[in-house]
Enzyme design. Structure first.
Site, PDB file in Angstrom:
ATOM      1  N   SER A 188      41.778 114.957   0.450  1.00 61.91           N
ATOM      2  CA  SER A 188      42.945 114.217   0.959  1.00 61.91           C
ATOM      3  C   SER A 188      42.699 112.732   1.218  1.00 61.91           C
ATOM      4  O   SER A 188      43.651 111.988   1.448  1.00 61.91           O
ATOM      5  CB  SER A 188      43.466 114.881   2.231  1.00 61.91           C
ATOM      6  N   HIS A 230      55.225 121.380   7.348  1.00 64.06           N
ATOM      7  CA  HIS A 230      55.322 120.190   8.197  1.00 64.06           C
ATOM      8  C   HIS A 230      56.769 119.801   8.517  1.00 64.06           C
ATOM      9  O   HIS A 230      57.006 118.821   9.212  1.00 64.06           O
ATOM     10  CB  HIS A 230      54.654 118.993   7.498  1.00 64.06           C
ATOM     11  N   CYS A 243      50.133 115.846   4.658  1.00 67.30           N
ATOM     12  CA  CYS A 243      51.009 116.855   4.038  1.00 67.30           C
ATOM     13  C   CYS A 243      50.798 116.905   2.520  1.00 67.30           C
ATOM     14  O   CYS A 243      51.052 115.930   1.808  1.00 67.30           O
ATOM     15  CB  CYS A 243      52.470 116.562   4.354  1.00 67.30           C
TER      16      CYS A 243
END
Length: 469
Positions: A188, A230, A243
């Site tokens: 991420s 989310h 997310c």
């Protein structure tokens, strides 16, 4: 000492025996800075055939890795020689026929901040991975640690075969400088490059998604790391809560070639130019890359995984740190380096390009939005609140990168070799920072654990700055 005394006492009877003073390197203990400094050893036959070593003789001691190898010609100096006439007892007769004094090697000043290096070594401890700290204004490397480490003193004379075999067969690869040679999925942390690309293409600023724990693309469901989802997500929330669904959607809108264009402009998929040997280049996939390497067409579904730093994308810690440093600096991309250029001969400075700066266009509003969102990563609503340090404005991004598919990982939950790698890249302050730190915690599972390592180094830096008058 006893043998020296014996030779000295029997010099007339044993003229063929002589004592010669030989020097050896003495390195810091416990592998401190081992990968950065490197080690010396006898020049090998293979090296003698390489440019730069053809003038050496067998038996010469030369740099074999790290700074010792990179700056061998500066550090080594030149041997002297002396031709004399001796009698039958080996005693010199008359004046030397020829005398050529030795030339000492030059000193080399590094950019490393010893206090920060100690903090980094202590932070990572015996965990596998790497920690790198850099001044994003200049590219000066302030600390560099790779784990596991090795003792360069073992190489300073001649390493035993058993010790060498143990080092080269160790699955954790202690001789690999993971800061510049480990090529792994960034997870991420790559979302910061995605956010920048999306903003520059006028997509991210208006993109809103509803995350219910996953999304379907091209007939396949891609899950979010938060199974319950989310909810409503914009760019800011997508960054600090990481997310996946937002970045899957953004990747789908951008397409692989636009993603590759921006990632490449920030230095991914290519060497950074750091002045250390054997730097890896990483991988930034594109349609052309897949065709060239695999003779296969790129499938749109592959782009979705790249959007969260998975799939074929692979980076080194120093590469990732440099790219995110450039985003934090409003597009200023510097060349990382470990040698202080002020102490180098001018021809070295020209070759190494330490002072070269590339400016990548970054919209100012996008820069503010992305860095503000990154500053919330360490707050209670973010992915790494446990790494927060009161009184220090730290912005960053966590990452957890799979080494196998989630299904395989679920079947082998107790197999530590299959645990996810934890990443974190953080800096202070949030814009035009003074220091940036990249932490790779192999098998660490969660980016928040890597964040705790990095923020210890950032805290050490800030504490030192505040103590100075």
């Amino acid at each position: 000492p006893d043998e020296e005394a014996f030779i000295e006492a029997h010099r007339t009877e044993l003229p063929e025996l002589d004592t010669i003073m030989a020097y050896r390197r003495l390195y810091p203990l416990k592998g401190f800075m081992a990968h950065l400094i490197g080690y010396v050893g006898e020049v090998s036959e293979d090296m003698l055939n390489q440019p730069g070593f053809e003038l050496y003789d067998p038996g010469d001691v030369v740099g074999k890795s790290g700074v010792e190898l990179q700056y061998n010609s500066i550090l080594m100096g030149k041997n002297g020689s002396r031709r004399v006439v001796v009698d039958s007892h080996g005693r010199e007769v008359g004046q030397p026929l020829e005398e050529k004094p030795a030339v000492a090697g030059k000193d080399l000043k590094l950019t490393i901040d010893v206090d920060l290096q100690i903090a980094a070594e202590e932070a990572i401890g015996d965990k596998n991975g790497a920690l790198v700290a850099m001044d994003p204004h200049t590219g000066e490397i302030l600390a560099m640690v790779s784990r596991p480490t090795f003792d360069p003193n073992d190489f300073a004379v001649r390493i035993k075969r058993g010790d060498w075999n143990k080092l080269v067969t160790d699955p954790d690869k202690p001789l690999l400088n993971k800061a510049i040679q480990a090529q792994l999925a960034p997870g991420s942390t790559f979302k910061i490059l995605m956010a920048t690309a999306g903003w520059q293409e006028n997509i991210a600023q208006t993109l809103n998604v509803h995350c219910n724990g996953g999304a379907e693309f091209y007939g396949r469901r891609f899950g979010c790391w938060v199974k319950s989802g989310h909810g409503e997500v914009d760019l800011t929330k997508a960054i600090y809560q990481s997310c996946d669904v937002f970045f899957y959607t953004l990747a789908n809108k951008l397409g692989i070639d636009r993603i590759a264009k921006y990632a490449s402009s920030f230095g991914l998929g290519q060497r950074t130019g750091i002045d250390l040997p054997q730097e890896a280049s990483g991988v930034m996939p594109s349609e052309e890359w897949k065709l060239r390497n695999f003779r296969q067409k790129w499938f749109a579904g592959e782009t979705i995984s790249v959007g969260i730093g998975q799939g074929a994308v692979a980076v080194t810690p120093v590469q990732l740190m440099r790219a995110i440093a450039a985003i934090s600096m409003d597009g200023r991309l510097v060349v990382p380096h470990v040698a202080d250029p002020t102490g180098l001969p001018s021809n070295y400075l020209e070759v190494s390009h330490f002072t070269e700066v590339k400016n990548v266009p970054v919209d100012e509003t996008g820069w503010n939005t992305i860095t503000d969102a990154m500053s919330r990563v360490l707050l209670p609503e973010g992915t790494a609140p446990s790494a927060h340090i009161p009184g220090i404005d730290i912005a960053g991004k966590t990452g957890s990168a799979q080494v196998v598919s989630l299904a395989t990982r679920a079947k082998h939950q107790n197999n530590e070799d299959l645990a996810q790698n934890g990443w974190f890249v953080g800096f202070t302050p949030r814009r035009s920072p003074d220091v940036i730190v990249c932490a790779l915690f192999q098998g660490g599972e969660h980016g928040r654990l890597a964040a705790r390592l990095a923020t210890q180094v950032i805290k050490a830096y800030v504490d030192k700055q505040r103590q100075q008058p």
